[in-house]
Write a protein that holds these residues in place. Structure first.
Motif, mmCIF file in Angstrom:
data_model
loop_
_atom_site.group_PDB
_atom_site.id
_atom_site.type_symbol
_atom_site.label_atom_id
_atom_site.label_comp_id
_atom_site.label_asym_id
_atom_site.label_seq_id
_atom_site.Cartn_x
_atom_site.Cartn_y
_atom_site.Cartn_z
ATOM 1 N N LEU A 1 43.065 56.261 47.003
ATOM 2 C CA LEU A 1 44.571 56.368 46.629
ATOM 3 C C LEU A 1 45.349 55.219 47.515
ATOM 4 O O LEU A 1 45.943 54.590 47.104
ATOM 5 N N GLU A 2 45.014 55.438 49.050
ATOM 6 C CA GLU A 2 45.504 54.742 49.834
ATOM 7 C C GLU A 2 45.417 53.148 49.561
ATOM 8 O O GLU A 2 46.252 52.358 49.512
ATOM 9 N N ARG A 3 43.985 52.786 49.509
ATOM 10 C CA ARG A 3 43.618 51.576 49.282
ATOM 11 C C ARG A 3 44.247 50.906 47.953
ATOM 12 O O ARG A 3 44.640 49.591 48.182
ATOM 13 N N MET A 4 44.472 51.618 46.748
ATOM 14 C CA MET A 4 45.112 51.304 45.631
ATOM 15 C C MET A 4 46.440 51.104 45.643
ATOM 16 O O MET A 4 47.160 50.855 44.628
ATOM 17 N N ASN A 5 47.100 51.784 46.689
ATOM 18 C CA ASN A 5 48.610 51.952 46.710
ATOM 19 C C ASN A 5 49.211 52.595 45.709
ATOM 20 O O ASN A 5 50.204 52.195 45.232
ATOM 21 N N LEU B 1 43.431 42.051 42.348
ATOM 22 C CA LEU B 1 42.756 43.353 42.741
ATOM 23 C C LEU B 1 41.273 43.017 42.702
ATOM 24 O O LEU B 1 40.822 43.399 43.677
ATOM 25 N N LEU B 2 40.691 42.533 41.538
ATOM 26 C CA LEU B 2 39.063 42.496 41.584
ATOM 27 C C LEU B 2 39.046 41.397 42.427
ATOM 28 O O LEU B 2 37.666 41.253 42.808
ATOM 29 N N THR B 3 39.786 40.239 42.467
ATOM 30 C CA THR B 3 39.414 39.152 43.275
ATOM 31 C C THR B 3 39.054 39.633 44.765
ATOM 32 O O THR B 3 38.326 39.206 45.425
ATOM 33 N N ASP B 4 40.214 40.610 45.018
ATOM 34 C CA ASP B 4 39.843 41.044 46.536
ATOM 35 C C ASP B 4 38.813 41.973 46.802
ATOM 36 O O ASP B 4 38.206 41.797 47.909
ATOM 37 N N LEU B 5 38.457 42.761 45.649
ATOM 38 C CA LEU B 5 37.155 43.565 45.951
ATOM 39 C C LEU B 5 35.991 42.547 45.918
ATOM 40 O O LEU B 5 34.988 43.016 46.773
ATOM 41 N N HIS B 6 36.010 41.496 45.445
ATOM 42 C CA HIS B 6 34.769 40.795 45.377
ATOM 43 C C HIS B 6 34.776 40.104 46.730
ATOM 44 O O HIS B 6 33.758 39.937 47.343
ATOM 45 N N ALA B 7 36.004 39.491 47.180
ATOM 46 C CA ALA B 7 36.080 38.964 48.461
ATOM 47 C C ALA B 7 35.423 39.873 49.724
ATOM 48 O O ALA B 7 35.154 39.630 50.423
ATOM 49 N N LYS B 8 35.425 41.252 49.416
ATOM 50 C CA LYS B 8 35.051 42.404 50.288
ATOM 51 C C LYS B 8 33.480 42.657 49.886
ATOM 52 O O LYS B 8 33.149 43.511 50.492
ATOM 53 N N GLY B 9 32.828 41.929 49.315
ATOM 54 C CA GLY B 9 31.523 42.154 48.801
ATOM 55 C C GLY B 9 31.084 42.817 47.476
ATOM 56 O O GLY B 9 29.886 42.815 47.240
ATOM 57 N N ALA B 10 32.011 42.998 46.544
ATOM 58 C CA ALA B 10 31.773 43.756 45.511
ATOM 59 C C ALA B 10 30.878 42.715 44.342
ATOM 60 O O ALA B 10 31.245 41.618 44.433
ATOM 61 N N THR B 11 30.032 43.191 43.847
ATOM 62 C CA THR B 11 29.521 42.532 42.707
ATOM 63 C C THR B 11 30.112 43.040 41.335
ATOM 64 O O THR B 11 30.012 44.128 41.151
ATOM 65 N N ILE B 12 30.643 41.956 40.482
ATOM 66 C CA ILE B 12 31.412 42.441 39.391
ATOM 67 C C ILE B 12 30.987 41.565 38.304
ATOM 68 O O ILE B 12 30.697 40.295 38.262
ATOM 69 N N SER C 1 39.821 35.950 27.825
ATOM 70 C CA SER C 1 40.820 35.059 28.499
ATOM 71 C C SER C 1 40.133 33.996 29.388
ATOM 72 O O SER C 1 39.676 34.477 30.525
ATOM 73 N N ALA C 2 40.410 32.864 29.323
ATOM 74 C CA ALA C 2 39.857 31.945 30.393
ATOM 75 C C ALA C 2 40.508 31.980 31.367
ATOM 76 O O ALA C 2 39.832 31.495 32.434
ATOM 77 N N TYR C 3 41.799 32.205 31.364
ATOM 78 C CA TYR C 3 42.630 32.524 32.623
ATOM 79 C C TYR C 3 41.968 33.379 33.545
ATOM 80 O O TYR C 3 41.811 33.269 34.734
ATOM 81 N N ASP C 4 41.670 34.671 32.778
ATOM 82 C CA ASP C 4 40.884 35.860 33.767
ATOM 83 C C ASP C 4 39.488 35.317 34.553
ATOM 84 O O ASP C 4 39.201 35.555 35.549
ATOM 85 N N ALA C 5 38.919 34.668 33.284
ATOM 86 C CA ALA C 5 37.486 34.008 33.962
ATOM 87 C C ALA C 5 37.595 33.079 34.976
ATOM 88 O O ALA C 5 36.726 33.131 35.661
ATOM 89 N N SER C 6 38.757 32.368 35.087
ATOM 90 C CA SER C 6 38.752 31.377 36.244
ATOM 91 C C SER C 6 38.883 32.133 37.537
ATOM 92 O O SER C 6 38.494 31.516 38.582
ATOM 93 N N PHE C 7 39.131 33.544 37.665
ATOM 94 C CA PHE C 7 39.064 34.293 38.948
ATOM 95 C C PHE C 7 37.446 34.391 39.376
ATOM 96 O O PHE C 7 37.467 34.724 40.650
ATOM 97 N N SER C 8 36.651 34.266 38.445
ATOM 98 C CA SER C 8 35.392 34.644 38.753
ATOM 99 C C SER C 8 34.608 33.288 39.421
ATOM 100 O O SER C 8 35.200 32.223 39.118
#
Length: 231
Positions: A126-130, A183-194, A200-207
């Protein structure tokens, strides 16, 4: 982490046989952020459901962490799913009768975690997700963006090896959608496999990598903005 070889999925009724996936060969490494795109009905969600062990394959192979999933019975697949995979859906899939804390706590209950440890883990996420200030609120009292944050928190609370997201911004406006993608980008930067299904091509550009499906087959991959055709 994920490897499929000649994976096929066929849906059969008494009169009709429909091929949803055809000889899908996919390799996703630990720590990757991969998007799956394609027109409606191309097999995106079917593939995601198979990767999440919500559906069975008809033939071929699916290895998760080196273990062949097709050889497991339903209780074995259920155990792998509960312990290793977190799901984020377009429609949030929150339970209206449970408050934010209780919705996030649910997968921990399913995994047999004791009450004191559950409370600790839920409060941390909860704290992590604000969203600590929303812990006693019910889904209908939240904005769409806040509901998706709760859904992400629920997916993360078990510390899964793999996060599967099916159109995670599909029901959100652009501002809330951007927040979820960041948020997903941040999770990935911390090591998450997503692995994320999106239109959305825009959303896909984050991967890091985008896989294109058509008629149940992988037809192309895009890595670092460069297209690689599949022969």
């Amino acid at each position: 982490m994920i490897k499929t070889e000649n994976l096929n999925k066929v849906y059969r009724t008494e009169e009709v046989e429909t091929s949803a996936l055809n000889n899908v060969n996919l390799h996703i490494k630990k720590g990757e952020f991969v998007s799956i795109m394609g027109p409606s009905g191309c097999g995106k969600s079917t593939l995601l459901n198979i990767l999440g062990l919500l559906d069975d394959i008809s033939s071929g192979s699916y290895l998760f962490d080196g273990q062949e999933m097709a050889k497991l019975r339903e209780n074995g697949r259920s155990k792998v799913r509960k312990q290793n995979i977190g799901f984020i859906f377009q429609n949030f899939n929150l339970i209206d009768e449970l408050n934010v804390f209780e919705n996030i706590e649910l997968p921990l209950i399913y995994n047999g975690i004791n009450p004191s440890e559950r409370k600790k883990k839920v409060n941390e996420i909860l704290e992590r997700m604000n969203i600590s200030h929303r812990s006693k609120h019910f889904p209908q009292q939240l904005s769409g963006g806040q509901q998706q944050r709760v859904a992400v928190a629920r997916a993360l609370v078990t510390e899964p090896k793999l996060i599967l997201a099916d159109e995670p911004t599909g029901n959100l406006d652009s501002r809330n959608g951007n927040e979820v993608m960041e948020l997903l980008t941040d999770l990935h930067a911390k090591g998450a496999t997503i692995v994320m299904v999106t239109h959305s091509a825009y959303d896909a550009s984050f991967s890091q990598r985008t896989i294109e499906l058509k008629d149940g087959q992988i037809i192309a991959e895009h890595s670092n903005k460069k297209e690689v055709s599949i022969g």
